[in-house]
Write a protein that holds these residues in place. Structure first.
Motif, PDB file in Angstrom:
ATOM      1  N   THR A  14       0.509   1.447  -8.625  1.00  0.00           N
ATOM      2  CA  THR A  14       1.758   0.786  -8.252  1.00  0.00           C
ATOM      3  C   THR A  14       1.439  -0.365  -7.310  1.00  0.00           C
ATOM      4  OG1 THR A  14       2.939   2.884  -8.426  1.00  0.00           O
ATOM      5  CG2 THR A  14       4.013   1.128  -7.209  1.00  0.00           C
ATOM      6  N   GLU A  15       2.090  -1.506  -7.536  1.00  0.00           N
ATOM      7  CA  GLU A  15       1.765  -2.681  -6.729  1.00  0.00           C
ATOM      8  C   GLU A  15       2.093  -2.433  -5.257  1.00  0.00           C
ATOM      9  OE1 GLU A  15       2.707  -7.455  -6.358  1.00  0.00           O
ATOM     10  OE2 GLU A  15       3.909  -6.211  -7.696  1.00  0.00           O
ATOM     11  N   GLU A  16       1.072  -2.570  -4.428  1.00  0.00           N
ATOM     12  CA  GLU A  16       1.254  -2.399  -2.989  1.00  0.00           C
ATOM     13  C   GLU A  16       1.650  -3.738  -2.382  1.00  0.00           C
ATOM     14  OE1 GLU A  16      -1.918  -1.749   0.392  1.00  0.00           O
ATOM     15  OE2 GLU A  16      -1.622   0.143  -0.700  1.00  0.00           O
ATOM     16  N   LEU A  17       2.825  -3.782  -1.782  1.00  0.00           N
ATOM     17  CA  LEU A  17       3.337  -5.034  -1.246  1.00  0.00           C
ATOM     18  C   LEU A  17       2.972  -5.219   0.221  1.00  0.00           C
ATOM     19  CD1 LEU A  17       6.898  -4.960  -2.870  1.00  0.00           C
ATOM     20  CD2 LEU A  17       4.867  -6.173  -3.684  1.00  0.00           C
ATOM     21  N   VAL A  18       3.122  -4.171   1.004  1.00  0.00           N
ATOM     22  CA  VAL A  18       2.849  -4.242   2.441  1.00  0.00           C
ATOM     23  C   VAL A  18       2.095  -2.987   2.866  1.00  0.00           C
ATOM     24  CG1 VAL A  18       3.942  -4.040   4.716  1.00  0.00           C
ATOM     25  CG2 VAL A  18       4.770  -5.751   3.112  1.00  0.00           C
ATOM     26  N   GLU A  19       1.124  -3.175   3.744  1.00  0.00           N
ATOM     27  CA  GLU A  19       0.462  -2.018   4.355  1.00  0.00           C
ATOM     28  C   GLU A  19       0.178  -2.310   5.818  1.00  0.00           C
ATOM     29  OE1 GLU A  19      -3.359   1.008   3.926  1.00  0.00           O
ATOM     30  OE2 GLU A  19      -3.237  -0.774   2.661  1.00  0.00           O
ATOM     31  N   LEU A  20       0.548  -1.372   6.665  1.00  0.00           N
ATOM     32  CA  LEU A  20       0.161  -1.401   8.069  1.00  0.00           C
ATOM     33  C   LEU A  20      -0.828  -0.261   8.286  1.00  0.00           C
ATOM     34  CD1 LEU A  20       2.823  -3.088   8.159  1.00  0.00           C
ATOM     35  CD2 LEU A  20       3.220  -2.126  10.421  1.00  0.00           C
ATOM     36  N   ALA A  21      -1.960  -0.567   8.898  1.00  0.00           N
ATOM     37  CA  ALA A  21      -2.982   0.442   9.138  1.00  0.00           C
ATOM     38  C   ALA A  21      -3.303   0.503  10.627  1.00  0.00           C
ATOM     39  CB  ALA A  21      -4.246   0.133   8.330  1.00  0.00           C
ATOM     40  N   SER A  22      -2.991   1.636  11.245  1.00  0.00           N
ATOM     41  CA  SER A  22      -3.273   1.889  12.671  1.00  0.00           C
ATOM     42  C   SER A  22      -2.787   0.752  13.560  1.00  0.00           C
ATOM     43  CB  SER A  22      -4.774   2.110  12.877  1.00  0.00           C
ATOM     44  OG  SER A  22      -5.215   3.221  12.134  1.00  0.00           O
ATOM     45  N   VAL A  23      -1.557   0.299  13.308  1.00  0.00           N
ATOM     46  CA  VAL A  23      -0.994  -0.829  14.057  1.00  0.00           C
ATOM     47  C   VAL A  23      -0.485  -0.364  15.416  1.00  0.00           C
ATOM     48  CG1 VAL A  23       1.017  -2.362  14.131  1.00  0.00           C
ATOM     49  CG2 VAL A  23      -0.453  -2.327  12.115  1.00  0.00           C
ATOM     50  N   SER A  24      -0.801  -1.155  16.447  1.00  0.00           N
ATOM     51  CA  SER A  24      -0.346  -0.857  17.808  1.00  0.00           C
ATOM     52  C   SER A  24       0.270  -2.101  18.429  1.00  0.00           C
ATOM     53  CB  SER A  24      -1.517  -0.377  18.679  1.00  0.00           C
ATOM     54  OG  SER A  24      -2.099   0.799  18.148  1.00  0.00           O
ATOM     55  N   LYS A  25       1.188  -1.861  19.354  1.00  0.00           N
ATOM     56  CA  LYS A  25       1.827  -2.953  20.085  1.00  0.00           C
ATOM     57  C   LYS A  25       2.001  -2.533  21.531  1.00  0.00           C
ATOM     58  CE  LYS A  25       3.928  -6.846  20.834  1.00  0.00           C
ATOM     59  NZ  LYS A  25       3.183  -8.115  20.769  1.00  0.00           N
TER      60      LYS A  25
END
Length: 280
Positions: A14-25
């Protein structure tokens, strides 16, 4: 693609549009988000659940380009990005519908539909808004989403909350969104209007969009969601496919699970000693 790119990978299945991996702010010493990961696929709905203060708003702002992440990676269609503005996100096909909708209540539905992107006709001093095209397009796009508005000239403020949400969803689809982020779309609605909005969220999914549904209501999430990400105090509290978790367990985790059980235990009324009960 605008924004800063730092690598490429091909989506699989399935087409992956967005991925966040271990995102921190971080805001100074405050950790607003830490180690959060999620995926958004075409034709799928990813639900992000959490109470107030869980980090949902910060996550929205990062995906929408309002804030940049401080750690981890953010990729759009396989290319790593650091978005500098919501305009960049929109140019990359990421549209965000906030809870307040940012509509002008006294303006007609068609004017709100095209607000900021009005088509024109004519040239030079004869250039003017193409009102007939905006009216026709608004009605056609609303019909495509399943809403028959007999009068697109009525002020958008006269529509119900659910209908206004649906106008915003139809607008995002029309202007080419590939990813649709919905910020608590059913929070201020009753059961019937919530059902109307969820119907059009599913319609956006069926149109091939990847949808991120932000909510604190596990029942609404479970009706339409394909993947569930739970946030608690800015950190991941769980990530599940629908096939992996029942509504009861999702609700239990959302409610705090073991913490709620501990609270229930603490609030249990201690048995009254027999000699005190007699004199009561």
């Amino acid at each position: 693609m605008t924004g800063t790119k730092t690598g490429t990978k091909e989506p699989t299945g399935t087409e992956e549009l967005v991925e966040l991996a271990s995102v921190s702010k971080f805001y100074g010493n405050i950790k607003a988000l830490e180690g959060v990961s999620l995926k958004v696929d075409a034709g799928r709905i990813t639900c992000v659940l959490g109470d107030n203060g869980a980090g949902k708003s910060t996550l929205i702002k990062i995906i929408a380009g309002l804030h940049q992440h401080d750690a981890g990676t953010y990729t759009i269609q396989g290319e790593e990005v650091r978005l500098g503005s919501p305009r960049e996100a929109l140019d990359l096909g990421i549209a965000t519908v906030y809870q307040d909708l940012a509509v002008v209540p006294l303006m007609p539905v068609w004017r709100n539909f095209f607000l900021g992107s009005e088509p024109t006709k004519g040239k030079g001093p004869f250039k003017r808004l193409d009102v007939s095209k905006m009216r026709r397009t608004t009605r056609e796009e609303m019909l495509r989403m399943g809403i028959d508005l007999r009068d697109v000239d009525q002020p958008i403020g006269t529509l119900s909350g659910g209908e206004r949400q649906c106008v915003a969803i139809a607008r995002a689809v029309y202007f080419g969104a590939k990813v649709l982020i919905l910020d608590e779309p059913t929070a201020a609605l009753g059961v019937k209007q919530s059902g109307v909005v969820l119907k059009y969220v599913a319609a956006a999914r069926d149109a091939g969009l990847g949808v991120v549904l932000i909510t604190h209501n596990p029942h609404h999430a479970y009706l339409v969601g394909d993947r569930f990400v739970l946030l608690k105090r800015g950190a991941m509290a769980g990530s599940h496919l629908k096939s992996e978790i029942a509504l009861e367990e999702l609700t239990r985790q959302m409610a705090g699970g073991s913490e709620l059980e501990q609270l229930s235990h603490e609030l249990e009324r201690a048995p009254v000693p027999a000699h005190l009960g007699e004199g009561a």
